[in-house]
Design a protein around this motif. Structure first.
Motif, PDB file in Angstrom:
ATOM      1  N   ASP A 246       4.693 -56.412  -6.613  1.00 15.79           N
ATOM      2  CA  ASP A 246       5.973 -55.855  -6.188  1.00 15.79           C
ATOM      3  C   ASP A 246       6.290 -54.636  -7.038  1.00 15.79           C
ATOM      4  N   LYS A 247       7.403 -53.972  -6.722  1.00 13.86           N
ATOM      5  CA  LYS A 247       7.655 -52.674  -7.364  1.00 13.86           C
ATOM      6  C   LYS A 247       7.849 -52.761  -8.874  1.00 13.86           C
ATOM      7  N   SER A 248       8.174 -53.948  -9.389  1.00 17.61           N
ATOM      8  CA  SER A 248       8.322 -54.063 -10.847  1.00 17.61           C
ATOM      9  C   SER A 248       6.994 -53.850 -11.571  1.00 17.61           C
ATOM     10  N   ARG A 249       5.885 -53.916 -10.821  1.00 21.27           N
ATOM     11  CA  ARG A 249       4.546 -53.780 -11.398  1.00 21.27           C
ATOM     12  C   ARG A 249       4.033 -52.341 -11.380  1.00 21.27           C
ATOM     13  N   ILE A 250       4.806 -51.424 -10.827  1.00 21.14           N
ATOM     14  CA  ILE A 250       4.312 -50.047 -10.686  1.00 21.14           C
ATOM     15  C   ILE A 250       4.325 -49.329 -12.029  1.00 21.14           C
ATOM     16  N   LEU A 251       3.212 -48.711 -12.360  1.00 21.21           N
ATOM     17  CA  LEU A 251       3.116 -47.902 -13.573  1.00 21.21           C
ATOM     18  C   LEU A 251       3.533 -46.466 -13.279  1.00 21.21           C
ATOM     19  N   SER A 252       2.989 -45.866 -12.229  1.00 21.46           N
ATOM     20  CA  SER A 252       3.313 -44.468 -11.953  1.00 21.46           C
ATOM     21  C   SER A 252       3.253 -44.162 -10.466  1.00 21.46           C
ATOM     22  N   VAL A 253       4.086 -43.207 -10.071  1.00 22.86           N
ATOM     23  CA  VAL A 253       4.097 -42.711  -8.698  1.00 22.86           C
ATOM     24  C   VAL A 253       4.051 -41.180  -8.748  1.00 22.86           C
ATOM     25  N   THR A 254       3.076 -40.599  -8.058  1.00 23.19           N
ATOM     26  CA  THR A 254       3.100 -39.157  -7.822  1.00 23.19           C
ATOM     27  C   THR A 254       3.637 -38.963  -6.410  1.00 23.19           C
ATOM     28  N   VAL A 255       4.759 -38.258  -6.323  1.00 25.58           N
ATOM     29  CA  VAL A 255       5.449 -38.053  -5.044  1.00 25.58           C
ATOM     30  C   VAL A 255       5.160 -36.623  -4.589  1.00 25.58           C
ATOM     31  N   TYR A 256       4.433 -36.469  -3.510  1.00 30.26           N
ATOM     32  CA  TYR A 256       4.176 -35.144  -2.942  1.00 30.26           C
ATOM     33  C   TYR A 256       5.186 -34.897  -1.826  1.00 30.26           C
TER      34      TYR A 256
END
Lengths: 113, 113, 113
Positions: B56-66
């Motif tokens: 789930d989103k609590s596990r996200i380390l990084s997001v690159t948003v284009y």
């Protein structure tokens, strides 16, 4: 357990570390008109943030460097070459793209945590 | 063993998970003209795909948003701020770039698997 | 211990591997005018570099493909579809951006090490 170091807003972190992997981003705090200077600043921010996470640049696996003007890439290279640990050179890609406001460079980093 | 969740074509996956690390991409299924709306949709797709991988989103380390139009970044931020887990804020970079067709946003994600 | 495979300069690596995670970049050695051809070349370079690290394409988690002309994306797709391991399809994003000189494509890769 994921360790996160605070970012510029409560909705983003600067560094996240989990089980041997770390991710980080960095831009220059002062939006000077020189890509060389902004890159130097962003790399210094990266060093600081890695240090806060107990890491350093020798642990970096890869850096994607986004710059707004590909014609100025030699300026970014100059700052990079002065900064890099030649015994532990990261994988690197340099991509020309739009960034926010007066940012000339943004670093997106994966490191060994 | 790498776990992969099917993508839009047989030559791509939406999520790949291996030994504590996961990668994912997401775009909006409906190519509406609003960056706010497309970002909201893409984040919902991401949530769904992470859930299918047991994350789930609590596990996200990084997001690159284009995004295709940096002038509209505040719309992306609005969708992001509504969606984000403030106790587990990811590292995030926002990059202006060209995307396919009527895509206004694409998310490239690294998470703790 | 991070394993690094030499790049085009002493300040960059082509592949870095640590504790189950690998990162890599690749471009085409010959800057031909065809995106199909450059993509094919870049994927072959990637295969070579993964092999030197004891890996292969079945281990790839994600590829971010940067291309300079989004209108030509079908040419990149053609090279990708001919190359990809359909039993182990990576997560993939395709982003339109500026690249150096006559590069038409650059691959940024995360793999299971």
């Amino acid at each position: 357990m994921i360790k996160r170091l605070g970012g510029t807003t409560p909705t983003r972190s600067n560094v996240a570390v989990h089980n041997g992997i770390a991710t980080a981003v960095a831009t220059a705090p002062v939006k000077s008109p020189s890509l060389y200077d902004q890159t130097k600043q962003a790399l210094a921010v990266l060093d600081d943030n890695l240090a806060k996470a107990g890491l350093d640049k020798s642990r970096i696996l890869s850096v994607t460097v986004y710059i707004t003007n590909m014609d100025q890439k030699p300026e970014m290279n100059r700052a990079w070459d002065e900064w890099v640990d030649r015994n532990n050179a990261p994988v690197r890609a340099c991509i020309g793209a739009a960034l926010e406001g007066n940012d000339l460079v943004e670093l997106v980093v994966i490191a060994a945590g």
